[in-house]
Motif scaffolding. Structure first.
Motif, PDB file in Angstrom:
ATOM      1  N   HIS A  36       0.778  -1.366   0.146  1.00 36.22           N
ATOM      2  CA  HIS A  36       0.136  -0.037   0.006  1.00 36.22           C
ATOM      3  C   HIS A  36       0.894   1.185  -0.083  1.00 36.22           C
ATOM      4  O   HIS A  36       2.090   1.130   0.457  1.00 36.22           O
ATOM      5  CB  HIS A  36      -0.807  -0.056   1.163  1.00 36.22           C
ATOM      6  N   ARG A  37       0.502   2.433  -0.538  1.00 33.60           N
ATOM      7  CA  ARG A  37       1.266   3.673  -0.573  1.00 33.60           C
ATOM      8  C   ARG A  37       0.355   4.904  -0.156  1.00 33.60           C
ATOM      9  O   ARG A  37      -0.803   4.924  -0.252  1.00 33.60           O
ATOM     10  CB  ARG A  37       1.817   3.799  -2.027  1.00 33.60           C
ATOM     11  N   LYS A  94      -3.031  12.430  -7.127  1.00 36.43           N
ATOM     12  CA  LYS A  94      -4.274  11.477  -6.872  1.00 36.43           C
ATOM     13  C   LYS A  94      -3.935  10.476  -5.751  1.00 36.43           C
ATOM     14  O   LYS A  94      -4.620   9.413  -5.675  1.00 36.43           O
ATOM     15  CB  LYS A  94      -4.699  10.595  -8.149  1.00 36.43           C
ATOM     16  N   SER A  95      -2.845  10.733  -5.203  1.00 40.59           N
ATOM     17  CA  SER A  95      -2.568   9.554  -3.886  1.00 40.59           C
ATOM     18  C   SER A  95      -3.506   9.796  -2.708  1.00 40.59           C
ATOM     19  O   SER A  95      -4.024  10.997  -2.582  1.00 40.59           O
ATOM     20  CB  SER A  95      -1.119   9.872  -3.662  1.00 40.59           C
ATOM     21  N   ALA A  96      -3.325   9.076  -1.791  1.00 41.67           N
ATOM     22  CA  ALA A  96      -4.037   9.211  -0.426  1.00 41.67           C
ATOM     23  C   ALA A  96      -3.302  10.506   0.255  1.00 41.67           C
ATOM     24  O   ALA A  96      -4.257  11.191   0.660  1.00 41.67           O
ATOM     25  CB  ALA A  96      -3.681   7.973   0.353  1.00 41.67           C
ATOM     26  N   GLU A 115      -5.179  13.509  -1.577  1.00 44.63           N
ATOM     27  CA  GLU A 115      -6.551  13.414  -1.161  1.00 44.63           C
ATOM     28  C   GLU A 115      -6.767  14.285   0.136  1.00 44.63           C
ATOM     29  O   GLU A 115      -7.823  14.529   0.464  1.00 44.63           O
ATOM     30  CB  GLU A 115      -7.308  12.243  -1.504  1.00 44.63           C
ATOM     31  N   ASN A 136      -3.679  -1.602   4.964  1.00 42.68           N
ATOM     32  CA  ASN A 136      -5.031  -1.318   4.347  1.00 42.68           C
ATOM     33  C   ASN A 136      -5.989  -0.554   5.169  1.00 42.68           C
ATOM     34  O   ASN A 136      -7.132  -0.627   4.947  1.00 42.68           O
ATOM     35  CB  ASN A 136      -5.629  -2.790   3.778  1.00 42.68           C
ATOM     36  N   MET A 177      -6.297   7.258   3.674  1.00 38.65           N
ATOM     37  CA  MET A 177      -6.478   5.746   3.324  1.00 38.65           C
ATOM     38  C   MET A 177      -5.660   5.220   2.527  1.00 38.65           C
ATOM     39  O   MET A 177      -5.482   5.642   1.140  1.00 38.65           O
ATOM     40  CB  MET A 177      -7.971   5.505   2.912  1.00 38.65           C
ATOM     41  N   PRO A 178      -4.521   4.507   2.904  1.00 37.76           N
ATOM     42  CA  PRO A 178      -3.444   4.198   1.898  1.00 37.76           C
ATOM     43  C   PRO A 178      -4.264   3.292   0.670  1.00 37.76           C
ATOM     44  O   PRO A 178      -5.289   2.685   0.920  1.00 37.76           O
ATOM     45  CB  PRO A 178      -2.832   2.937   2.661  1.00 37.76           C
ATOM     46  N   LYS A 179      -3.639   3.593  -0.245  1.00 39.19           N
ATOM     47  CA  LYS A 179      -4.136   2.773  -1.556  1.00 39.19           C
ATOM     48  C   LYS A 179      -3.454   1.702  -1.937  1.00 39.19           C
ATOM     49  O   LYS A 179      -2.028   1.585  -2.002  1.00 39.19           O
ATOM     50  CB  LYS A 179      -4.141   3.891  -2.729  1.00 39.19           C
ATOM     51  N   PRO A 180      -4.073   0.573  -2.418  1.00 38.26           N
ATOM     52  CA  PRO A 180      -3.313  -0.651  -3.030  1.00 38.26           C
ATOM     53  C   PRO A 180      -2.521  -0.411  -4.079  1.00 38.26           C
ATOM     54  O   PRO A 180      -2.820   0.532  -5.076  1.00 38.26           O
ATOM     55  CB  PRO A 180      -4.245  -1.824  -3.217  1.00 38.26           C
ATOM     56  N   GLN A 181      -1.313  -0.963  -4.204  1.00 39.72           N
ATOM     57  CA  GLN A 181      -0.463  -0.763  -5.284  1.00 39.72           C
ATOM     58  C   GLN A 181      -1.273  -1.443  -6.518  1.00 39.72           C
ATOM     59  O   GLN A 181      -1.887  -2.478  -6.482  1.00 39.72           O
ATOM     60  CB  GLN A 181       0.897  -1.465  -5.265  1.00 39.72           C
TER      61      GLN A 181
END
Length: 344
Positions: free
Chosen positions: A262-263, A283-285, A288, A321, A340-344
């Motif tokens: 996650h990133r 557009k990353s966590a 946002e 996550n 909210m971390p985003k999955p790769q």
């Protein structure tokens, strides 16, 4: 350093990769032992040790006495002990490290992180904890991060800066040579950039196998390097990974979010004294959540973030996550941001 409790002689791997022009290094997988043969002779990896405790924060100046340096730095140093066995019998390996963060993150050499039947770190007061290897950066970095689960907050080391290191300055090395826990040696810095600019060289400090991964402190009690190799054909000459090269390992290896599932989308300054945001991915966590370049991260959930390297530790161990909270400082404002971390 690895020794055999059965008295049998350990194995050595063949010479296999260059360190500097005309120098070759041999590595013993089982001993945390490096041997370098070449124009300048034979070299072996090592580490260091210290004494008792004082939890006061050391300021950048003024300089401290030797006794004050040891009193401050000793509780921030750990001994490492690995027990194992193979076809030739039982063995024990010794090394050292430092407490990089109060939550139990330990900085040491990558070359001492070989597996065994049991492995633990030992604090200055004798308390021991089993550890796991959290991350490694090999090659010229020779850096690894261990993790323990302490019962209480630990006294963390203060990292210095390589550019402030000058030839002729005194250095204090603390480690675990041959299992002599928290032994202290003093030396003089005689080269501030060697090994392709990644190491410093120290004379007059009689260190040995088992010092590997242990800290090198300046006269202000700041860690300026960790122990890498001893040059056995010269009298009490050793080389150590510069602290700014460790910071570079965080910037280029440990903070590379492509390594993780996650990133957050944040690039943080690892060379400064604060975790300053350098860039935010579109557009990353982080984008946002409204994180901006120039923001200074001070906590991730309950974990204190005092500098960029600490943020790297949080990425390794805390980002998954689940939503998390970053507390940041923006100018004279302090604010909390939910991510909210985003999955790769």
């Amino acid at each position: 350093m690895r020794t055999r409790t059965s008295g049998l002689r350990p194995h050595f791997l063949p010479l296999h990769f260059p360190i500097e022009p005309n120098l070759l290094m041999a590595v013993s997988r089982f001993q945390s032992l490096f041997i370098v043969i070449g124009v300048f002779g034979l070299t072996v990896t090592v580490g260091v040790r210290g004494s008792i405790a004082d939890d006061t924060k050391v300021k950048r100046s003024p300089s401290l006495s030797r006794k004050e340096v040891v009193r401050h730095c000793n509780p921030r140093t750990v001994d490492i002990e690995i027990l194992g066995h193979d076809a030739e019998g039982k063995w024990i390996s010794h090394a050292a490290g430092t407490i990089l963060h109060e939550d139990g993150y330990i900085l040491t050499c990558e070359h001492v992180t070989h597996p065994g039947d049991s492995q633990k770190i030992i604090l200055a007061d004798g308390t021991s904890y089993p550890y796991k290897v959290l991350a490694r950066a090999g090659g010229s970095y020779d850096t690894a991060i261990l993790k323990v689960e302490p019962k209480e907050k630990l006294p963390a080391v203060q990292l210095g800066h390589s550019d402030s290191v000058k030839p002729g300055e005194e250095a204090t090395v603390i480690g675990n040579p041959s299992g002599r826990r928290h032994s202290v040696k003093h030396g003089i810095i005689d080269r501030v950039a060697c090994g392709g600019g990644t190491q410093i060289q120290i004379s007059q400090a009689d260190i040995g196998p088992g010092n590997s991964g242990g800290p090198v402190f300046n006269s202000r009690g700041e860690q300026i390097a960790h122990v890498h190799v001893k040059i056995w054909t010269a009298h009490n000459i050793s080389r150590h990974i510069r602290v700014d090269h460790v910071r570079d390992a965080f910037a280029k290896v440990f903070l590379d979010e492509d390594r993780y599932e996650h990133r957050l989308g944040i690039k943080v300054d690892c060379q400064g004294d604060e975790a300053t945001v350098l860039a935010v991915e579109p557009k990353s966590a982080a984008a946002e959540a409204g994180i901006l370049p120039g923001d200074v991260i001070t906590t991730l959930d309950s974990m204190r973030i005092d500098e960029g390297c600490h943020f790297g530790l949080a990425l390794m161990d805390h980002v998954g996550n689940a939503p998390l909270t970053l507390r940041i400082r923006r100018g004279d404002q302090v604010m909390a941001k939910e991510l909210m971390p985003k999955p790769q």
